[in-house]
Design a protein around this motif. Sequence first.
Motif, mmCIF file in Angstrom:
data_model
loop_
_atom_site.group_PDB
_atom_site.id
_atom_site.type_symbol
_atom_site.label_atom_id
_atom_site.label_comp_id
_atom_site.label_asym_id
_atom_site.label_seq_id
_atom_site.Cartn_x
_atom_site.Cartn_y
_atom_site.Cartn_z
ATOM 1 N N GLY A 193 0.840 -1.188 0.000
ATOM 2 C CA GLY A 193 0.000 0.000 0.000
ATOM 3 C C GLY A 193 0.874 1.236 0.000
ATOM 4 O O GLY A 193 2.073 1.158 0.258
ATOM 5 N N PHE A 194 0.279 2.353 -0.292
ATOM 6 C CA PHE A 194 1.050 3.587 -0.216
ATOM 7 C C PHE A 194 0.134 4.739 0.153
ATOM 8 O O PHE A 194 -1.090 4.632 0.103
ATOM 9 C CB PHE A 194 1.795 3.879 -1.526
ATOM 10 N N ALA A 195 0.769 5.839 0.496
ATOM 11 C CA ALA A 195 0.036 7.080 0.724
ATOM 12 C C ALA A 195 1.000 8.221 0.456
ATOM 13 O O ALA A 195 2.220 8.042 0.471
ATOM 14 C CB ALA A 195 -0.488 7.149 2.161
ATOM 15 N N CYS A 196 0.426 9.379 0.183
ATOM 16 C CA CYS A 196 1.274 10.556 0.027
ATOM 17 C C CYS A 196 0.604 11.727 0.730
ATOM 18 O O CYS A 196 -0.570 11.662 1.097
ATOM 19 C CB CYS A 196 1.509 10.881 -1.454
ATOM 20 N N HIS A 197 1.370 12.766 0.939
ATOM 21 C CA HIS A 197 0.774 13.988 1.467
ATOM 22 C C HIS A 197 1.244 15.134 0.590
ATOM 23 O O HIS A 197 2.415 15.496 0.602
ATOM 24 C CB HIS A 197 1.156 14.214 2.935
ATOM 25 N N PRO A 198 0.315 15.687 -0.190
ATOM 26 C CA PRO A 198 0.743 16.578 -1.265
ATOM 27 C C PRO A 198 0.959 18.037 -0.878
ATOM 28 O O PRO A 198 1.137 18.853 -1.781
ATOM 29 C CB PRO A 198 -0.401 16.465 -2.284
ATOM 30 N N LEU A 199 0.959 18.370 0.376
ATOM 31 C CA LEU A 199 1.279 19.748 0.760
ATOM 32 C C LEU A 199 1.678 19.778 2.220
ATOM 33 O O LEU A 199 0.990 19.219 3.066
ATOM 34 C CB LEU A 199 0.064 20.662 0.561
ATOM 35 N N TRP A 200 2.778 20.413 2.488
ATOM 36 C CA TRP A 200 3.133 20.633 3.889
ATOM 37 C C TRP A 200 3.968 21.889 3.988
ATOM 38 O O TRP A 200 3.916 22.709 3.060
ATOM 39 C CB TRP A 200 3.808 19.380 4.493
ATOM 40 N N GLU A 233 5.007 7.357 0.384
ATOM 41 C CA GLU A 233 5.589 6.230 1.099
ATOM 42 C C GLU A 233 4.874 4.939 0.727
ATOM 43 O O GLU A 233 3.651 4.863 0.764
ATOM 44 C CB GLU A 233 5.494 6.456 2.602
ATOM 45 N N PHE A 234 5.661 3.937 0.394
ATOM 46 C CA PHE A 234 5.148 2.623 0.002
ATOM 47 C C PHE A 234 5.571 1.606 1.056
ATOM 48 O O PHE A 234 6.732 1.611 1.482
ATOM 49 C CB PHE A 234 5.728 2.218 -1.359
ATOM 50 N N VAL A 235 4.649 0.760 1.467
ATOM 51 C CA VAL A 235 5.006 -0.265 2.455
ATOM 52 C C VAL A 235 4.487 -1.629 2.010
ATOM 53 O O VAL A 235 3.458 -1.732 1.330
ATOM 54 C CB VAL A 235 4.433 0.037 3.868
ATOM 55 N N GLU A 236 5.222 -2.647 2.404
ATOM 56 C CA GLU A 236 4.744 -4.017 2.207
ATOM 57 C C GLU A 236 4.507 -4.616 3.588
ATOM 58 O O GLU A 236 5.370 -4.513 4.461
ATOM 59 C CB GLU A 236 5.771 -4.847 1.439
ATOM 60 N N VAL A 237 3.322 -5.193 3.772
ATOM 61 C CA VAL A 237 3.010 -5.781 5.081
ATOM 62 C C VAL A 237 2.689 -7.260 4.920
ATOM 63 O O VAL A 237 2.410 -7.745 3.807
ATOM 64 C CB VAL A 237 1.788 -5.098 5.756
ATOM 65 N N GLU A 238 2.751 -7.946 6.049
ATOM 66 C CA GLU A 238 2.286 -9.327 6.083
ATOM 67 C C GLU A 238 1.284 -9.418 7.230
ATOM 68 O O GLU A 238 1.597 -9.035 8.358
ATOM 69 C CB GLU A 238 3.461 -10.260 6.340
ATOM 70 N N ALA A 285 -2.396 1.258 6.546
ATOM 71 C CA ALA A 285 -3.814 0.870 6.473
ATOM 72 C C ALA A 285 -4.157 0.404 5.049
ATOM 73 O O ALA A 285 -4.887 -0.586 4.869
ATOM 74 C CB ALA A 285 -4.702 2.045 6.879
ATOM 75 N N ASN A 286 -3.635 1.103 4.057
ATOM 76 C CA ASN A 286 -3.908 0.713 2.676
ATOM 77 C C ASN A 286 -3.251 -0.617 2.325
ATOM 78 O O ASN A 286 -3.801 -1.419 1.557
ATOM 79 C CB ASN A 286 -3.448 1.821 1.720
#
Lengths: 776, 163
Positions: free
Chosen positions: A447-454, A634-639, A748-749
Amino acid sequence: MTEFRTIGRSIPRPDAFDKVTGGKHYPVNVSLPGMLHAKLLRSPLPHARILSIDTSEAERLPGVRAVLVPDEVPRIPLTPVYFTPVQSPTMVQDFVVMSRQVRWAGQPVAAVAADTPEIAEQALELIAVEYEELPTVFDPEEAMAEGAPQLHEHAPGNIAKHEVFSMGDLEQGFAEADHVFEGVYQTQRVHTCYMEPRVCVVDSDTDGRLTVWSSMQHAFGLREKLAFALGIPESRVNVVKPRYIGGGFGGKLDMGFIEPIAALLSRKTGRPVRAEQSRGEDFITTARHPIKVYLRTGVKKDGTFTARHIKSILDAGAHATHGSEVIMVHGLFGTLFPWKCPNQTWEGFAVYTNNMIGGGYRGYGAPQGCFAVESQNDEICEALGLDPIEFRLRNTWREGDPHPAIEGHTLNTYRLEDCLRQGAERIGFGERRPAASGEGTKRRGIGFACHPLWVSGCVGFPDIYEHAGAIVKLNRDATADVVTACVDLGCGQITVLTQIVAEELQLPPESVRLSYADTDIAPFDAPTHASRATYSAGLAVQAAARDARRRLLEAAGHVMGADPQTLVLEEGRVMVRGQPDSARPMAEIIARAEAPWIEVGPEGPVPTTLEEKGTIMGLACQAPPSNPSPVGAEFVEVEVDTETGEVKVLRVVYAHDVGRLLHRSGAEGQVEGGFQQGMGYALMEQMVFDEETGAHLTGDFLDYKIPTAVEMPRSIEAIFIESDEPSGPYGAKSLSEMCLIVPAAAIANAVYNATGARIRDLPITPEKVLRALGKL
Amino acid sequence: MKQLIELEINGQRQELLVEPHTSLLQCLREQAFLKGAKRGCDSGGCGCCTVLVDGRAVYSCMTLVMSVEGRSITTVEGLSGEGALDPVQQAFIDAGAVQCGYCTCGMMMAARQLLDDNPDPSEEEIRKGIAGNLCRCTGYAKIVEAIRLAASRRQGHSVGEAG
């Protein structure tokens, strides 16, 4: 690209040697002769009125030097939040240092100063407090309902702050949508868990002037708030900047109870007073606010946003403190402006409850917002079968766009697309399997997520301090002392500020020293917060170093009989550009400018004086020119173990546009540490309170679990997309908070991709996973 | 009632007057003035106070000083000899494993015991070896790297030396 001497090199941290050999300079080590020790008595009740306090027995205990009760504390309403001026109209002033009105379990109601901490602790048990219990409310939505106990006279309905922000035409936007998505996303109360406890020593001089050593993140803010709380002029307080502190992450952003209480006890006894919190007290001093986000989004078939309605309810706890500001930053920078949507309305409430107060924590409202929005974005892509990366790009900004939130500014550097594409490639996102398509007990997902403004600081937030200042002083041995009030919490300001001065003066970093600073001698600097220090304090230090260099070259011009315009610095020497033979040691120029210079000639010593100068110093006091947005994906791999519900993060790839990288190893450390905090937030951390008494139940690290080396993923890969931010020092932007804003949504994704379970409230515990899988 | 006890701290014998409830951490910090061991939680949860007692890493906040009477205590101040840093200390600097640094001394003591027991630990063994020590800044990545670096340097340098 310009060639740099020190910038961009992972130089050894100047503070590392001291820290590996014992770490002498933490505030916790400050000790003065004759020092007393203070302890605070805290209310066991969450809502009560104090009818009487009897301290006579405590005062009789040998070794007790003073007892402090609410009636002796100035009744000055304030906010302990110290990145705004004391009387800023945007901040709710509902806080007094000690009061007879108790609104949360743990609120200080008395204090003791004694010869030892043990005696002070014993004395607390001898103080008899008679309370009248009052009805309580712990849930913010219940607190907003009719008939709920009212906590503050000035806040009917327990609303500390209510804000609405609209753009476009919401109704029209939803009418244009092909699909509408709705969800409720809940986050929990978590603690920053800095390792060094909050501590202070306050010494009242014979004339009542206070000198303060404290573990806070902002020397000038503490001076201002402490003076205000005690009703004395600011110049009656001198706050010594700690050389370094043992972590902060926003958790040491405001004045605590201990500083004003130690100050009053020091005045009462005429002795220095030290107060150090226990871990349990640290937990209930500040925390990240839980926010419940109601999110409704309209999209076209192709994934273009047409409308978004966001309602956020923040549990401020007993006092507004940061809550009234966190809710705004959460709304505007956490949910609204990061995304390109023509019709949006955000409505936010900060609500009083009988819970503990909240505070700053790395990301300041954005982690809660990012979790909600990026979870729902993932749901939209799943439901409509959209490519999640193209979906993000369609609905975010482009380099060169006007800054969506700050008028008159432009997104000069904005490499979100590179972050998304490079991160996706690195983790193998193209080969990601459809959601819940794995087999067996243990299922993997990406899954991944981004935050397009900070932010890189606070320019554009009119009420928040952003000025920075520095003095750079050159010594006769060709070294530089830097006076800055910027506090290094551990994120590396000592290192990057050293690098910047070394670069400007062409000195080795070992010849630059961040020296002693206090609020008497250093220029004002805003707090180390809001991802601002490298950018804003960095620019100030750079300007001060340039000022020192200009003066140095002027002095060299006199000594060398040359036009300063033709002079350059190189390797500790001054020379006429292109004429190495003309080189003179910098040390000689500095010495001749400052003091009589004795040349030994055939006739003996001949003193000569260069009258034009004196000590060569540079000064800068300024606001930074802009507020460039860092961006990251950010991209993560979970188990996920579908039998136990346990989620394990296997791998992380974080691609981040930080502008020019000043120190790679330090930047990687921010990413790795930020992920640890984000993973704790996503999977395990939660402060738990007794539902009836409001007592905190997770007050140590046995009950409040944060990730250890064993739980952490084996691979965290940081990709830095280097852009050249024109407003930043050497092209740099900020970094720290982005590393913690994104992980929870990404995890979460990934859990959804692995299992098909969509968890909308944090933390994602095994129990919630099993419930979502229908196994509980 | 205070009692006089003798400890060997970093190779030096010291007499100290302590209460029965005095922890080793309190004694080291307040009476021996060794500030390397830090108080982070006082409940055996964070590891900032880790020191070696006869070569074994212990939480000094959870150890009554009377219980270690006559034994040999090593704190971070005893790690570096004659102007040279211990390989673990040097590796923490070189690998960028120090951020705020508050956990660092305890972490290095845990690492020292780990490497004394197991000179060539695997990544999993390193992670388990420091699982009793919390860090909130680094995510442990560079700490693990530092311990690996220290292990390889110690092996390179310690040939022929007694364990």
